[in-house]
Design an enzyme around this catalytic site. Structure first.
Site, PDB file in Angstrom:
ATOM      1  N   HIS A 188       0.872  -1.179   0.000  1.00  0.00           N
ATOM      2  CA  HIS A 188       0.000   0.000   0.000  1.00  0.00           C
ATOM      3  C   HIS A 188       0.912   1.233   0.000  1.00  0.00           C
ATOM      4  O   HIS A 188       2.013   1.187   0.560  1.00  0.00           O
ATOM      5  CB  HIS A 188      -0.842  -0.049   1.276  1.00  0.00           C
ATOM      6  CG  HIS A 188      -1.932   0.964   1.366  1.00  0.00           C
ATOM      7  ND1 HIS A 188      -1.700   2.266   1.732  1.00  0.00           N
ATOM      8  CD2 HIS A 188      -3.262   0.864   1.169  1.00  0.00           C
ATOM      9  CE1 HIS A 188      -2.858   2.922   1.752  1.00  0.00           C
ATOM     10  NE2 HIS A 188      -3.814   2.095   1.409  1.00  0.00           N
ATOM     11  N   ASP A 237       2.908  -4.666   8.285  1.00  0.00           N
ATOM     12  CA  ASP A 237       1.693  -3.864   8.137  1.00  0.00           C
ATOM     13  C   ASP A 237       0.509  -4.839   8.177  1.00  0.00           C
ATOM     14  O   ASP A 237       0.246  -5.557   7.217  1.00  0.00           O
ATOM     15  CB  ASP A 237       1.768  -3.102   6.806  1.00  0.00           C
ATOM     16  CG  ASP A 237       0.428  -2.514   6.372  1.00  0.00           C
ATOM     17  OD1 ASP A 237      -0.569  -2.671   7.101  1.00  0.00           O
ATOM     18  OD2 ASP A 237       0.387  -1.909   5.286  1.00  0.00           O
ATOM     19  N   GLN A 264      -4.605  -5.418   6.773  1.00  0.00           N
ATOM     20  CA  GLN A 264      -5.570  -6.329   6.138  1.00  0.00           C
ATOM     21  C   GLN A 264      -5.612  -7.704   6.793  1.00  0.00           C
ATOM     22  O   GLN A 264      -6.427  -8.539   6.404  1.00  0.00           O
ATOM     23  CB  GLN A 264      -5.238  -6.495   4.645  1.00  0.00           C
ATOM     24  CG  GLN A 264      -5.413  -5.242   3.827  1.00  0.00           C
ATOM     25  CD  GLN A 264      -6.855  -4.760   3.777  1.00  0.00           C
ATOM     26  OE1 GLN A 264      -7.801  -5.522   3.947  1.00  0.00           O
ATOM     27  NE2 GLN A 264      -7.037  -3.476   3.543  1.00  0.00           N
ATOM     28  N   LYS A 270     -10.540  -1.156  10.271  1.00  0.00           N
ATOM     29  CA  LYS A 270     -10.578  -2.394   9.472  1.00  0.00           C
ATOM     30  C   LYS A 270     -10.848  -3.604  10.364  1.00  0.00           C
ATOM     31  O   LYS A 270     -10.826  -4.748   9.922  1.00  0.00           O
ATOM     32  CB  LYS A 270      -9.273  -2.565   8.698  1.00  0.00           C
ATOM     33  CG  LYS A 270      -9.087  -1.462   7.633  1.00  0.00           C
ATOM     34  CD  LYS A 270      -7.860  -1.685   6.795  1.00  0.00           C
ATOM     35  CE  LYS A 270      -7.413  -0.464   6.027  1.00  0.00           C
ATOM     36  NZ  LYS A 270      -8.167  -0.199   4.802  1.00  0.00           N
ATOM     37  N   CYS A 318      -4.597   2.126  -3.908  1.00  0.00           N
ATOM     38  CA  CYS A 318      -3.383   2.676  -3.271  1.00  0.00           C
ATOM     39  C   CYS A 318      -2.200   1.726  -3.444  1.00  0.00           C
ATOM     40  O   CYS A 318      -1.365   1.582  -2.533  1.00  0.00           O
ATOM     41  CB  CYS A 318      -3.610   2.977  -1.784  1.00  0.00           C
ATOM     42  SG  CYS A 318      -4.828   4.243  -1.502  1.00  0.00           S
TER      43      CYS A 318
HETATM   44  N1  PLP Z   1      -1.797  -0.895   4.579  1.00  0.00           N
HETATM   45  C1  PLP Z   1      -2.700  -1.662   3.981  1.00  0.00           C
HETATM   46  C2  PLP Z   1      -2.318  -3.037   3.527  1.00  0.00           C
HETATM   47  C3  PLP Z   1      -3.980  -1.184   3.773  1.00  0.00           C
HETATM   48  O1  PLP Z   1      -4.891  -1.940   3.160  1.00  0.00           O
HETATM   49  C4  PLP Z   1      -4.307   0.133   4.207  1.00  0.00           C
HETATM   50  C5  PLP Z   1      -5.643   0.696   3.943  1.00  0.00           C
HETATM   51  O2  PLP Z   1      -6.323   0.296   3.029  1.00  0.00           O
HETATM   52  C6  PLP Z   1      -3.334   0.879   4.846  1.00  0.00           C
HETATM   53  C7  PLP Z   1      -2.083   0.329   5.030  1.00  0.00           C
HETATM   54  C8  PLP Z   1      -3.615   2.261   5.364  1.00  0.00           C
HETATM   55  O3  PLP Z   1      -4.540   2.201   6.390  1.00  0.00           O
HETATM   56  P1  PLP Z   1      -5.164   3.547   6.987  1.00  0.00           P
HETATM   57  O4  PLP Z   1      -5.690   4.334   5.827  1.00  0.00           O
HETATM   58  O5  PLP Z   1      -6.236   3.069   7.901  1.00  0.00           O
HETATM   59  O6  PLP Z   1      -4.073   4.252   7.701  1.00  0.00           O
END
Ligand code: PLP
Length: 423
Positions: A140, A217, A220, A243, A381
Site C-alpha cells: 500500500h 503492516d 488487512q 478495518k 493505493c
Molecule cells: N496498509 C494496507 C495493507 C492497507 O490496506 C491500508 C488501507 O487500506 C493501509 C495500510 C492504510 O490504512 P489507513 O488508511 O487506515 O491508515
C-alpha cells in the site's frame, strides 16, 4: 448470471455450509439493514473499511454521554473514568495481539500514521547512506512513501521485493536480497489489492539473520485471524481500528520494547513530556512518549469494544466462512466470459480482484452501485503493482464475517447486468 440464480441462495448456501451463522452476525450491524438505490445493500468493500457492530457504536455513544473528559489529568471523576476506559482499551489491544505489555501499544490515527512514526523516528535515527529498506511490490502507498521520505533525508535506498504474476511474493528473491546493508524490511501481512497472505514469519527469521528489523503492516490481516506478535517475532506491527469493526481515526503501533525505548519522539507537545523548560525537555515513558496531544479517547474505547466483539466470535468458523465465500465467488467468476482474476496466490484472504475485457473498472463499479452493490474500483493505493500488471485498476470485492452466499449471488447477478450494458 441470471436473476434466477439470486433466488437460488438456499441451495448455494447448503452446498457450502460452514456452520457459521452470518445472518445472525449481520443483525449486529445496523448499517447493513438498509436499501441503496432501491436494493438491499450488499457491502463488499471491507478491505477499505469494515462496518461497525451496535456494540461499538454504543460504546462510543456511552462514553460521550457519560464519561467524556480528557485523560491522564486526574482532577475529577469523569477524567478518572475516561482514563480507566482508555487504558483498559490499550490492555485489550495488548492482549489481542499478545504483546508483552500495554506500554508497547502506541495509539496512532491508523496504520498510515504508525508506519510514518516508525519511518521518521526509527528510520531517522538508524538509517544512513548505503543502508537499504526492503518493501514488496504489493505494498500500500502508506508502506512505500514514508520510507521514500526518510530515504531521501538519510541517503538510504528503498529496494523492492518482487511479486509474480499470481500476486505471490518471491521468497527466494527476498532471501537473495538480504545482506548486512538491509536495515529494515517493511511488508504487509496481507495485500489489500490482491488478498495475498505473505510468509511474514519466514521473512522475519531470514531478515533477523542479517540483523535487519521487520515491520509488518497488519491492516488487512487483523480482522481475519488471531495475530501473535511474540510468535511472529516481528519488531513492529501496525493496524487500523476501522478495518477491525472499530472506528476510524484510531490505530495501533506495536513495537519491541528496546526499540521503542531507544527511538526519539515522533511529535512534540503535551502528554509526551516529563518536564519542559527552555533549558531542555525530558520525555515521558512509553507509550506516552509517542502520544503527543489529546488522543482519540472515544476511538480507543470504540476499538476496545470492537475487540470484545471479535473475541466473542468463533474465529476459526468465521475464517472458514470467509474462505468458503471466496471459493464460491471464485467459481462464479471463472464462469464469466472475459473476466480475469488479479491475484490468485495459493494463500489468500477473501478478496476477489478482477478486470473484465473491454470494460473500465470504474464503469463496472458505478453500475454495481446502481444495483446496491458496494465494491471498490481503482488502483487500491497500490499504483506500482498496477503498473507492473499494466492495469488502470481492478474491481475489488472484499468479504467479511457478515457477508453471505446470497451477497455473492447478488454480486454476480449485478455484474452480469453491468456486462450487458457495457459490452
Ligand atoms: N496498509 C494496507 C495493507 C492497507 O490496506 C491500508 C488501507 O487500506 C493501509 C495500510 C492504510 O490504512 P489507513 O488508511 O487506515 O491508515
Amino acid at each position: 448470471m441470471s436473476e434466477a440464480s439470486v433466488s437460488n441462495r438456499p441451495d448455494a448456501a447448503a452446498a457450502i455450509s460452514t456452520g457459521f451463522d452470518a445472518e445472525r452476525i449481520r443483525a449486529d450491524f445496523p448499517i447493513l439493514q438498509q436499501q441503496v438505490n432501491g436494493q438491499p445493500l450488499v457491502y463488499l468493500d471491507n478491505a477499505a473499511t469494515t462496518q461497525k457492530p451496535r456494540a461499538v457504536i454504543d460504546a462510543i455513544s456511552d462514553y460521550y454521554c457519560h464519561d467524556n473528559s480528557n485523560v491522564h489529568r486526574g482532577a475529577h471523576a469523569l477524567s478518572d473514568r475516561a482514563t480507566a476506559k482508555f487504558e483498559a482499551a490499550r490492555q485489550k489491544v495488548a492482549d489481542f495481539v499478545h504483546a508483552q505489555a500495554p506500554a508497547q501499544i502506541i495509539w496512532t490515527r491508523g496504520t498510515t500514521e504508525a508506519i510514518n512514526l516508525v519511518a521518521a523516528s526509527w528510520g531517522g535515527a538508524n538509517l544512513q547512506a548505503g543502508d537499504r529498506v526492503l518493501v514488496s511490490a504489493m505494498e500500500h502507498h502508506s508502506n512505500i512513501v514514508p520510507w521514500q521520505i526518510v530515504a531521501e533525508k538519510t541517503g538510504a535506498r528503498v529496494d523492492v521485493i518482487p511479486v509474480d504474476e499470481t500476486g505471490t511474493l518471491d521468497l527466494q528473491a527476498f532471501a537473495a536480497m538480504l545482506d548486512e546493508h538491509v536495515r529494515m524490511v517493511s511488508v504487509n501481512h496481507v495485500s489489500n489489492a490482491l488478498g495475498t497472505v505473505n510468509p511474514v514469519a519466514e521473512m522475519i527469521t531470514l531478515a533477523h539473520k542479517v540483523g535487519a528489523r521487520v515491520l509488518v503492516d497488519g491492516a488487512q490481516a487483523i480482522s481475519h485471524w488471531p495475530i501473535d506478535v511474540q510468535a511472529l517475532d516481528c519488531d513492529f506491527y501496525t493496524f487500523s481500528g476501522h478495518k477491525l469493526f472499530g472506528p476510524t481515526g484510531i490505530g495501533v503501533l506495536y513495537g519491541r520494547r528496546e526499540l521503542l525505548d531507544a527511538m526519539p519522539p515522533y511529535q512534540g507537545g503535551g502528554e509526551m513530556i516529563e518536564t519542559v523548560s527552555f533549558a531542555g525537555t525530558t520525555y515521558n515513558q512509553l507509550p506516552y512518549k509517542f502520544e503527543a496531544g489529546t488522543p482519540d479517547i472515544a476511538g480507543a474505547i470504540g476499538l476496545g469494544a470492537a475487540i470484545d466483539y471479535v473475541n466473542g466470535l468463533d474465529r476459526v468458523a468465521a475464517a472458514a466462512h470467509e474462505d468458503a465465500l471466496l471459493a464460491y465467488a471464485r467459481d462464479k467468476a471463472l464462469q464469466v466470459p472475459g473476466l480475469r482474476l488479479i491475484g490468485t496466490a495459493a494463500n489468500k484472504v477473501a478478496v476477489l480482484s478482477f478486470v473484465l475485457d473491454g470494460a473500465h473498472p470504474s464503469d463496472i463499479g458505478m453500475l454495481m452501485d446502481q444495483q446496491g452493490i458496494a465494491v471498490r474500483t481503482g488502483h487500491h493505493c497500490a499504483q506500482p503493482l498496477m503498473e507492473q500488471y499494466q492495469l488502470p485498476g481492478t474491481v475489488r470485492a472484499s468479504f467479511s464475517i457478515y457477508n453471505t452466499f446470497e451477497d455473492v449471488d447478488r454480486l454476480f447477478a449485478a455484474l452480469d447486468k453491468a456486462r450487458g450494458m457495457l459490452l
